[in-house]
Design a protein around this motif. Structure first.
Motif, PDB file in Angstrom:
ATOM      1  N   SER A  45      -5.513   4.316  -1.209  1.00 42.44           N
ATOM      2  CA  SER A  45      -5.095   3.748   0.059  1.00 42.44           C
ATOM      3  C   SER A  45      -5.132   2.221  -0.033  1.00 42.44           C
ATOM      4  CB  SER A  45      -6.066   4.238   1.134  1.00 42.44           C
ATOM      5  OG  SER A  45      -5.675   3.730   2.363  1.00 42.44           O
ATOM      6  N   GLY A  46      -4.068   1.582   0.432  1.00 38.60           N
ATOM      7  CA  GLY A  46      -4.030   0.115   0.431  1.00 38.60           C
ATOM      8  C   GLY A  46      -3.433  -0.489  -0.831  1.00 38.60           C
ATOM      9  N   LYS A  49       1.801   1.319  -1.464  1.00 38.80           N
ATOM     10  CA  LYS A  49       2.856   2.339  -1.539  1.00 38.80           C
ATOM     11  C   LYS A  49       3.837   2.215  -0.379  1.00 38.80           C
ATOM     12  CE  LYS A  49      -0.199   5.717  -1.515  1.00 38.80           C
ATOM     13  NZ  LYS A  49      -1.441   4.928  -1.362  1.00 38.80           N
ATOM     14  N   SER A  50       3.285   2.131   0.838  1.00 36.26           N
ATOM     15  CA  SER A  50       4.184   2.039   1.993  1.00 36.26           C
ATOM     16  C   SER A  50       4.925   0.708   2.005  1.00 36.26           C
ATOM     17  CB  SER A  50       3.406   2.215   3.302  1.00 36.26           C
ATOM     18  OG  SER A  50       2.865   3.520   3.346  1.00 36.26           O
ATOM     19  N   THR A  51       4.257  -0.351   1.566  1.00 31.86           N
ATOM     20  CA  THR A  51       4.930  -1.653   1.511  1.00 31.86           C
ATOM     21  C   THR A  51       6.133  -1.572   0.564  1.00 31.86           C
ATOM     22  OG1 THR A  51       2.807  -2.726   1.899  1.00 31.86           O
ATOM     23  CG2 THR A  51       4.575  -4.118   1.055  1.00 31.86           C
TER      24      THR A  51
HETATM   25  N1  LIG Z   1       1.903  -6.065   8.452  1.00 35.38           N
HETATM   26  C1  LIG Z   1       0.851  -6.290   7.661  1.00 35.38           C
HETATM   27  N2  LIG Z   1       0.087  -7.404   7.822  1.00 35.38           N
HETATM   28  C2  LIG Z   1      -0.966  -7.656   7.017  1.00 35.38           C
HETATM   29  N3  LIG Z   1      -1.330  -6.861   6.001  1.00 35.38           N
HETATM   30  C3  LIG Z   1      -0.614  -5.747   5.786  1.00 35.38           C
HETATM   31  C4  LIG Z   1       0.493  -5.392   6.611  1.00 35.38           C
HETATM   32  N4  LIG Z   1       1.009  -4.223   6.150  1.00 35.38           N
HETATM   33  C5  LIG Z   1       0.239  -3.859   5.095  1.00 35.38           C
HETATM   34  N5  LIG Z   1      -0.739  -4.775   4.871  1.00 35.38           N
HETATM   35  C6  LIG Z   1      -1.733  -4.758   3.779  1.00 35.38           C
HETATM   36  O1  LIG Z   1      -1.042  -4.607   2.551  1.00 35.38           O
HETATM   37  C7  LIG Z   1      -1.773  -3.752   1.675  1.00 35.38           C
HETATM   38  C8  LIG Z   1      -0.899  -2.569   1.252  1.00 35.38           C
HETATM   39  O2  LIG Z   1      -0.716  -1.715   2.373  1.00 35.38           O
HETATM   40  P1  LIG Z   1       0.142  -0.363   2.330  1.00 35.38           P
HETATM   41  O3  LIG Z   1       0.234   0.145   3.718  1.00 35.38           O
HETATM   42  O4  LIG Z   1       1.401  -0.637   1.612  1.00 35.38           O
HETATM   43  O5  LIG Z   1      -0.788   0.590   1.453  1.00 35.38           O
HETATM   44  P2  LIG Z   1      -0.600   2.150   1.104  1.00 35.38           P
HETATM   45  O6  LIG Z   1      -0.725   2.259  -0.370  1.00 35.38           O
HETATM   46  O7  LIG Z   1       0.614   2.669   1.746  1.00 35.38           O
HETATM   47  O8  LIG Z   1      -1.896   2.791   1.778  1.00 35.38           O
HETATM   48  P3  LIG Z   1      -2.085   4.279   2.426  1.00 35.38           P
HETATM   49  O9  LIG Z   1      -2.302   5.202   1.262  1.00 35.38           O
HETATM   50  O10 LIG Z   1      -3.335   4.109   3.238  1.00 35.38           O
HETATM   51  O11 LIG Z   1      -0.880   4.587   3.237  1.00 35.38           O
HETATM   52  C9  LIG Z   1      -3.031  -3.361   2.410  1.00 35.38           C
HETATM   53  O12 LIG Z   1      -4.054  -4.247   2.026  1.00 35.38           O
HETATM   54  C10 LIG Z   1      -2.662  -3.561   3.864  1.00 35.38           C
HETATM   55  O13 LIG Z   1      -3.803  -3.860   4.636  1.00 35.38           O
END
Ligand SMILES: Nc1ncnc2c1ncn2[C@@H]1O[C@H](COP(=O)(O)OP(=O)(O)OP(=O)(O)O)[C@@H](O)[C@H]1O
Ligand SMILES: [Mg+2]
Length: 322
Positions: A45-46, A49-51
Motif C-alpha cells: 500500500s502506498g 499503483k493507483s497513481t
Molecule cells: N492527491 C495526493 N496528494 C498527496 N499525496 C498523495 C495523493 N495521492 C496519492 N498520494 C501519495 O502518493 C503515494 C502513492 O499513493 P497510491 O494511492 O498511488 O498508492 P497505492 O499503491 O495505490 O496504495 P493502495 O495499495 O493503498 O491503494 C502515497 O504515499 C500517497 O499517500
C-alpha cells in the motif's frame, strides 16, 4: 522491452504537493503493455499503483505534477491530447474496472439501460443493443439476464455487480482494460469466478489488461507479465514464470518468500508483510530506496541508486546485486 505494445510508459515521474512538502510518488517508471497481454502490478500500500493508473487515465488529483516522462497509447502521447480527446479515449479505448463496482454503475438507472447507453456510438436499433446487453450479462453468468435488465444496481449482490461492470466492458470492447483491485472486496470463490470472466473477456476481445492486485495468487493466475513496485519505483519486472520462479530483487523475494507453487494455489488474500517502514516519499534517502529494509544491503546501496539491468529476456531488476 516487449514487441508491439499498446501502451508505453517512459521515464514517468509524478509528484504531489501537500502541506509545503513534495511527495515523489512515482519515479522514472518504464513499462510496456503488450497487445493482448495481461500485466499485473503488485506492491505494498502506498507504493504508487493507483497513481500509475490515474496517470494513464489522466485523472490525477489537482495537486499532482507530471515531472517527467510520457505515456504513449497506440502511437499517441496521452499527455498531448486535449481534454475532449482524452474523454473519448477513456470512454472508448481504455476502460476501467474499480474495486467498488458501484463506482462505475449509476445507482438510479436500470442495469439494462446502462448497458444500452454504453453503446451510444453505435447506430443499430435499440432491440439489437438490448440483445447485446442480454448476451453480455449471460456471458458473465447473470442468471435470467433478460428479466433482470430492469433491475437497479443495488438489487444485485457485490459479486454480481462486479460481473455487470465486466459485462459493460465487454460491450465497450476497449483496447486496454485497467482493473484496480477488482476482486479485493469479494470472497475467494467469487474472486475465482471473476478472474475466469476476465480471462474469457480477454480471450474473446483480445484486449490488453493492466491489473493491480494485492493478491499474488490471482496475479500469477491471470497475468503473463508481472511488475513489482516499491515506494514509487519499479524494482523488478518480467514474464510471470520468470518472476515467480527466478525472482531477483530482495524486496520481490520477500514478497514471494514462500513456495511459489503455494502462492499460485493459495486463497490467502493478505499481502505478505515485510518488517520495517516504507521510506518517506517527501524526504527520500539517497542510494537504493529499499536499502534500509534489505537483508543483502552493502555500502554502495546506501549511496548509489541502482540502475535497471536486464537479467533475461524481458526480465529486469534494479539492484546492485546484479
Ligand atoms: N492527491 C495526493 N496528494 C498527496 N499525496 C498523495 C495523493 N495521492 C496519492 N498520494 C501519495 O502518493 C503515494 C502513492 O499513493 P497510491 O494511492 O498511488 O498508492 P497505492 O499503491 O495505490 O496504495 P493502495 O495499495 O493503498 O491503494 C502515497 O504515499 C500517497 O499517500
Ligand atoms: Mg491504490
Amino acid at each position: 522491452m516487449l514487441s508491439d505494445p499498446v501502451l508505453q510508459i517512459r521515464n514517468l515521474s509524478v509528484e504531489f504537493s501537500a502541506r509545503k512538502r513534495t511527495i515523489r510518488a512515482l519515479r522514472n517508471i518504464d513499462l510496456d503493455i503488450p497487445r493482448g497481454g495481461t500485466v499485473g502490478v503488485v506492491g505494498e500500500s502506498g507504493c504508487g499503483k493507483s497513481t500509475l493508473i490515474l496517470s494513464i487515465m489522466r485523472l490525477l488529483a489537482p495537486n499532482s505534477k507530471i515531472v517527467s516522462g510520457d505515456i504513449v497509447f497506440e502511437d499517441r502521447s496521452l499527455f498531448e491530447l486535449t481534454e475532449r480527446e482524452m474523454q473519448s479515449v477513456r470512454g472508448n479505448e481504455i476502460s476501467m474496472i474499480f474495486q467498488d463496482p458501484l463506482t462505475s454503475l449509476n445507482p438510479v438507472i436500470s442495469v439494462g439501460q446502462q448497458l444500452i447507453d454504453v453503446q451510444y456510438r453505435d447506430s443499430v436499433a435499440k432491440k439489437v443493443k438490448q440483445q447485446r446487453a442480454i448476451d453480455a450479462l449471460s456471458q458473465v453468468g447473470i442468471p435470467d439476464a433478460e428479466a433482470r435488465l430492469s433491475s437497479f444496481p443495488h438489487q444485485f449482490s457485490g459479486g454480481m455487480r462486479q460481473r455487470i461492470a465486466i459485462a459493460m466492458t465487454m460491450i465497450e470492447e476497449p483496447i486496454l482494460l485497467i482493473a484496480d483491485e477488482p476482486t479485493t472486496a469479494l470472497d475467494a470463490t467469487l474472486e475465482v469466478q471473476i478472474i475466469r470472466e476476465l480471462k474469457e473477456l480477454q480471450k474473446q476481445s483480445r484486449c490488453s489488461i493492466l491489473f493491480v492486485s494485492h493478491h499474488l495468487g490471482v496475479v500469477a493466475d491471470l497475468c503473463d507479465y508481472v511488475v513489482v513496485m516499491y515506494a514509487g519505483e519499479i524494482v523488478e519486472q518480467g514474464p510471470v514464470r520468470d518472476l515467480f520462479y527466478n525472482v531477483r530483487h530482495p524486496y520481490a523475494q520477500k514478497l514471494l518468500e514462500c513456495d511459489p507453487a503455494r502462492i499460485v494455489r493459495s486463497a490467502e488474500k493478505k499481502f505478505p508483510t515485510i518488517p520495517g517502514d516504507l521510506p518517506d516519499l517527501g524526504n527520500l534517502p539517497g542510494g537504493c530506496i529499499f536499502s534500509n529494509r534489505c537483508h543483502s544491503a552493502f555500502d554502495k546501496c546506501e549511496t548509489h541508486s541502482p540502475r535497471r539491468t536486464e537479467v533475461s529476456t524481458g526480465h529486469s531488476v534494479s539492484c546492485h546485486l546484479y
